[in-house]
Motif scaffolding. Sequence first.
Motif, PDB file in Angstrom:
ATOM      1  N   GLY A   1      57.376 -21.153 -34.807  1.00 31.45           N
ATOM      2  CA  GLY A   1      57.697 -22.276 -35.681  1.00 31.45           C
ATOM      3  C   GLY A   1      56.918 -22.209 -36.980  1.00 31.45           C
ATOM      4  O   GLY A   1      57.454 -22.473 -38.065  1.00 31.45           O
ATOM      5  N   LEU A   2      55.645 -21.834 -36.880  1.00 29.03           N
ATOM      6  CA  LEU A   2      54.798 -21.724 -38.069  1.00 29.03           C
ATOM      7  C   LEU A   2      55.333 -20.648 -39.012  1.00 29.03           C
ATOM      8  O   LEU A   2      55.441 -20.857 -40.231  1.00 29.03           O
ATOM      9  CB  LEU A   2      53.368 -21.374 -37.637  1.00 29.03           C
ATOM     10  N   VAL A   3      55.689 -19.497 -38.458  1.00 30.87           N
ATOM     11  CA  VAL A   3      56.203 -18.397 -39.266  1.00 30.87           C
ATOM     12  C   VAL A   3      57.567 -18.747 -39.861  1.00 30.87           C
ATOM     13  O   VAL A   3      57.840 -18.487 -41.041  1.00 30.87           O
ATOM     14  CB  VAL A   3      56.296 -17.109 -38.430  1.00 30.87           C
ATOM     15  N   GLN A   4      58.435 -19.357 -39.056  1.00 30.13           N
ATOM     16  CA  GLN A   4      59.776 -19.684 -39.544  1.00 30.13           C
ATOM     17  C   GLN A   4      59.755 -20.783 -40.610  1.00 30.13           C
ATOM     18  O   GLN A   4      60.543 -20.751 -41.556  1.00 30.13           O
ATOM     19  CB  GLN A   4      60.674 -20.098 -38.374  1.00 30.13           C
ATOM     20  N   ASP A   5      58.852 -21.749 -40.471  1.00 30.18           N
ATOM     21  CA  ASP A   5      58.702 -22.762 -41.532  1.00 30.18           C
ATOM     22  C   ASP A   5      58.313 -22.080 -42.838  1.00 30.18           C
ATOM     23  O   ASP A   5      58.822 -22.420 -43.911  1.00 30.18           O
ATOM     24  CB  ASP A   5      57.635 -23.787 -41.147  1.00 30.18           C
ATOM     25  N   GLY A   6      57.409 -21.108 -42.748  1.00 33.46           N
ATOM     26  CA  GLY A   6      57.022 -20.360 -43.932  1.00 33.46           C
ATOM     27  C   GLY A   6      58.173 -19.544 -44.493  1.00 33.46           C
ATOM     28  O   GLY A   6      58.351 -19.449 -45.713  1.00 33.46           O
ATOM     29  N   HIS A   7      58.970 -18.963 -43.601  1.00 30.22           N
ATOM     30  CA  HIS A   7      60.123 -18.171 -44.039  1.00 30.22           C
ATOM     31  C   HIS A   7      61.080 -19.026 -44.856  1.00 30.22           C
ATOM     32  O   HIS A   7      61.524 -18.622 -45.941  1.00 30.22           O
ATOM     33  CB  HIS A   7      60.841 -17.600 -42.818  1.00 30.22           C
ATOM     34  N   TYR A   8      61.389 -20.208 -44.345  1.00 26.48           N
ATOM     35  CA  TYR A   8      62.358 -21.057 -45.041  1.00 26.48           C
ATOM     36  C   TYR A   8      61.785 -21.711 -46.291  1.00 26.48           C
ATOM     37  O   TYR A   8      62.365 -21.626 -47.377  1.00 26.48           O
ATOM     38  CB  TYR A   8      62.886 -22.141 -44.088  1.00 26.48           C
ATOM     39  N   LEU A   9      60.638 -22.367 -46.156  1.00 30.42           N
ATOM     40  CA  LEU A   9      60.128 -23.182 -47.256  1.00 30.42           C
ATOM     41  C   LEU A   9      59.322 -22.414 -48.294  1.00 30.42           C
ATOM     42  O   LEU A   9      59.115 -22.916 -49.402  1.00 30.42           O
ATOM     43  CB  LEU A   9      59.287 -24.334 -46.702  1.00 30.42           C
ATOM     44  N   VAL A  10      58.852 -21.215 -47.942  1.00 28.23           N
ATOM     45  CA  VAL A  10      58.113 -20.413 -48.928  1.00 28.23           C
ATOM     46  C   VAL A  10      58.963 -19.217 -49.369  1.00 28.23           C
ATOM     47  O   VAL A  10      59.295 -19.084 -50.550  1.00 28.23           O
ATOM     48  CB  VAL A  10      56.756 -19.941 -48.366  1.00 28.23           C
ATOM     49  N   GLU A  11      59.318 -18.342 -48.423  1.00 30.21           N
ATOM     50  CA  GLU A  11      60.029 -17.124 -48.798  1.00 30.21           C
ATOM     51  C   GLU A  11      61.433 -17.412 -49.330  1.00 30.21           C
ATOM     52  O   GLU A  11      61.772 -17.032 -50.459  1.00 30.21           O
ATOM     53  CB  GLU A  11      60.117 -16.172 -47.602  1.00 30.21           C
TER      54      GLU A  11
END
Length: 270
Positions: free
Chosen positions: A34-44
């Motif tokens: 979840g932490l990585v995927q939140d970063g994928h969507y909202l940052v990357e």
Amino acid sequence: RTVPLFLTDDRIGFVQSRCEFQNFEKNWLTRAQGLVQDGHYLVEQRSRAHAGWLFQFNGTGGIWRRATVEDAGGWSDYSLCEDLDLTVRAALQGWHGLFVSEPPIPGQVPEGIRDFRRQQRRWSNGFVQVAQKTVLPIWRSPWSLTRRVMAISLIAHQIFFPTAAIGLIAFFLGVILHGSLAPFAGMLEIIGLMTVLVALGITLPPYLALKRGTLADFVKTVASIPPLMIYLAFANGAKILQTLRGRKSTFKRTPKLDHEAATPVDAEVE
């Protein structure tokens, strides 16, 4: 809520929203994902979209304009990541995506390490298949140098896993041969600093923005990500190299769970 956005620009090929993973608090593995995927969507994804660079359709949580799919030549099944393949072909035809943070689309992440490995392996192999077919067309496109480099970095980033595995093996062999960590101290400091900066930069802003929990919980979760990436380096690395050599893979779906009934749900597509 997203369909009207197509009317704002007749070259918008798809609208991609983010996923809100319903089971991300189930265990340490789901929290890390979840932490990585939140970063994928909202940052990357968000950053790439705002910069005008290529960003991928995620295969879920989005809508395509039919004319875009037809103009790009339709769906192709040569890759396990047919969503990325279509994204690239549409971009080469002059279409672009639009990323929105709202509405969040409900989804699930794998709850067990076996299903997680299977999903990651499928993504890795699919990205490699797409890279083999699209890197040259992207490089020959009339896009700016920055846009071409950033597009290639997106579709070729899975090479990190076999590279990391080879690097780790070489490191351990070096330590054994030298009998000491001293010769590698400087390198380890640089790698450690880069890992911290990347991990915090990608995961902390969305964690705070989405109010996922306390900072103590964040620290515990983010600390589990580097070991998880090392695990994937060895779990996926060999398979990626096999795919580069032409090995074909079949689509192995990730099971979804009905948490009320605690039984797998029969779903064909991620």
